[in-house]
Scaffold this motif. Structure first.
Motif, mmCIF file in Angstrom:
data_model
loop_
_atom_site.group_PDB
_atom_site.id
_atom_site.type_symbol
_atom_site.label_atom_id
_atom_site.label_comp_id
_atom_site.label_asym_id
_atom_site.label_seq_id
_atom_site.Cartn_x
_atom_site.Cartn_y
_atom_site.Cartn_z
ATOM 1 N N LYS A 24 0.833 -1.209 0.000
ATOM 2 C CA LYS A 24 0.000 0.000 0.000
ATOM 3 C C LYS A 24 0.868 1.259 0.000
ATOM 4 N N LEU A 25 1.867 1.257 0.877
ATOM 5 C CA LEU A 25 2.732 2.440 0.977
ATOM 6 C C LEU A 25 3.510 2.647 -0.327
ATOM 7 N N ARG A 26 4.068 1.570 -0.842
ATOM 8 C CA ARG A 26 4.857 1.673 -2.075
ATOM 9 C C ARG A 26 3.989 2.165 -3.232
ATOM 10 N N TYR A 60 13.681 0.964 3.325
ATOM 11 C CA TYR A 60 13.394 -0.348 2.749
ATOM 12 C C TYR A 60 12.686 -0.313 1.404
ATOM 13 N N LEU A 61 11.713 0.567 1.261
ATOM 14 C CA LEU A 61 10.842 0.477 0.083
ATOM 15 C C LEU A 61 11.286 1.330 -1.098
ATOM 16 N N ARG A 62 12.150 2.288 -0.851
ATOM 17 C CA ARG A 62 12.606 3.137 -1.960
ATOM 18 C C ARG A 62 13.106 2.295 -3.120
ATOM 19 N N PRO A 63 12.916 2.785 -4.363
ATOM 20 C CA PRO A 63 13.446 2.040 -5.497
ATOM 21 C C PRO A 63 14.967 1.954 -5.425
ATOM 22 N N ASN A 64 15.486 0.859 -5.944
ATOM 23 C CA ASN A 64 16.935 0.653 -6.065
ATOM 24 C C ASN A 64 17.647 0.474 -4.727
ATOM 25 N N TYR A 182 12.166 17.355 -4.451
ATOM 26 C CA TYR A 182 11.989 16.508 -3.289
ATOM 27 C C TYR A 182 12.938 15.339 -3.326
ATOM 28 N N PRO A 183 13.776 15.177 -2.294
ATOM 29 C CA PRO A 183 14.651 14.022 -2.273
ATOM 30 C C PRO A 183 13.815 12.762 -2.103
ATOM 31 N N ASP A 184 14.262 11.697 -2.714
ATOM 32 C CA ASP A 184 13.608 10.409 -2.565
ATOM 33 C C ASP A 184 12.144 10.475 -2.937
#
Length: 266
Positions: A24-26, A60-64, A182-184
């Motif tokens: 959901k968050l991703r 954890y969920l950020r891409p890459n 915006y970072p990230d």
DNA sequence: AATTATTTCAACCGCTATAGA
DNA sequence: ATCTATAGCGGTTGAAATAAT
């Protein structure tokens, strides 16, 4: 190795994240970005604090994001940067793509601190020995891969290095002047110009966001996407040169949206 | 095989910095 | 100048995993 989940007195979930929560968050952030961590959990449909969502995304969920063992090169770099910067985990993480500050901090505390200490002792012993060597032998000893660990930097040099690192990073996320700053911000920032072009002619700006909130809050018919407000504005895709104006408009329309939905948000 | 000790690391907590009202 | 909200940082915790006995 995760904390068991539980609910606090306010009904906010704590502890380990489930796969469903991750999804959901991703899905929400990849689609809409993290425009406000405090409000995001309600829109994303997760019973978490904004702080917890931010941490989960960043770590954890950020891409890459990489998960798993550090390479020797990564370990060496962490030791080198820690020697120069100290416990500036965020600054160190900025030099290790795919690694979070938390992961690096854990790596340091569980493995690298000991290794650096051993190396320090070895270097001290070697330096005492070096004093008795001929110059050619001293050059050979300097092949020690940890030779930089013993370089002492004064505060000015540390500040200079930090400034260099920070200049490589995105501008502060607190600034609302540029959405893409915006970072990230996730895939949206990385692919922003193309995404903007694609989504503007597609459904990104016009399709209502339907939160999976278990029936809490307004219905999908009444909870409109902030991007609905800009339907008229973007009758045709703006050029990249128009992005600044678009971003200002984005924030003003978003504020209006939040005001209009304040009952739900509260 | 069972128990105890140690290690690991995801998540939490408290604090500071910054921006905006 | 002060207050409030938010983002981000670094230290700490605690339960699972692993090692040692």
């Amino acid at each position: 190795m995760v904390k068991a989940s539980c609910y606090d007195k306010n009904g906010v979930k704590k502890g380990a994240w489930s796969e469903d929560e991750d999804n959901k968050l991703r899905a929400y952030i990849q689609r809409y970005g993290h425009w406000n961590w405090g409000l995001l959990p309600k829109f994303a449909g997760v019973s978490r604090s904004g702080k917890s969502c931010r941490l989960r995304w960043m770590n954890y969920l950020r891409p890459n994001m990489k998960h798993g063992n550090f390479t020797k090169e990564e370990d060496d770099l962490v030791i080198d940067l820690h020697n120069k910067l100290g416990n500036k985990w965020s600054a160190i993480a900025s030099k290790l793509p795919g690694r979070s500050d938390n992961e690096i901090k854990n790596r340091w505390n569980t493995h690298l601190k000991k290794r650096a200490l051993i190396s320090d002792h070895q270097t001290v012993a070697e330096n005492e020995h070096i004093g008795t060597l001929e110059s050619d032998d001293q050059a050979n000893v300097n092949e020690n891969p940890f030779k930089e660990i013993d370089v002492e930097l004064d505060q000015q040099e540390v500040d200079s290095l930090l400034a260099e690192i920070l200049s490589d990073e995105s501008p502060s996320s607190s600034s609302r002047t540029e959405l893409s700053s915006y970072p990230d911000y996730g895939v949206l920032s990385d692919l922003w110009p193309q995404t903007f072009q694609d989504e503007v002619v597609g459904n990104f700006w016009t399709e209502p966001f339907l939160p999976d909130n278990g029936g809490i809050g307004p219905s999908s018919e009444t909870l409109l996407s902030p991007f609905n407000f800009v339907n008229d504005f973007i009758s045709q895709p703006p050029s990249c040169q128009d992005m600044m104006m678009t971003n200002e408009f984005y924030w003003s329309t978003l504020d209006t949206y939040v005001d209009d939905n304040m009952d739900f948000l509260n």
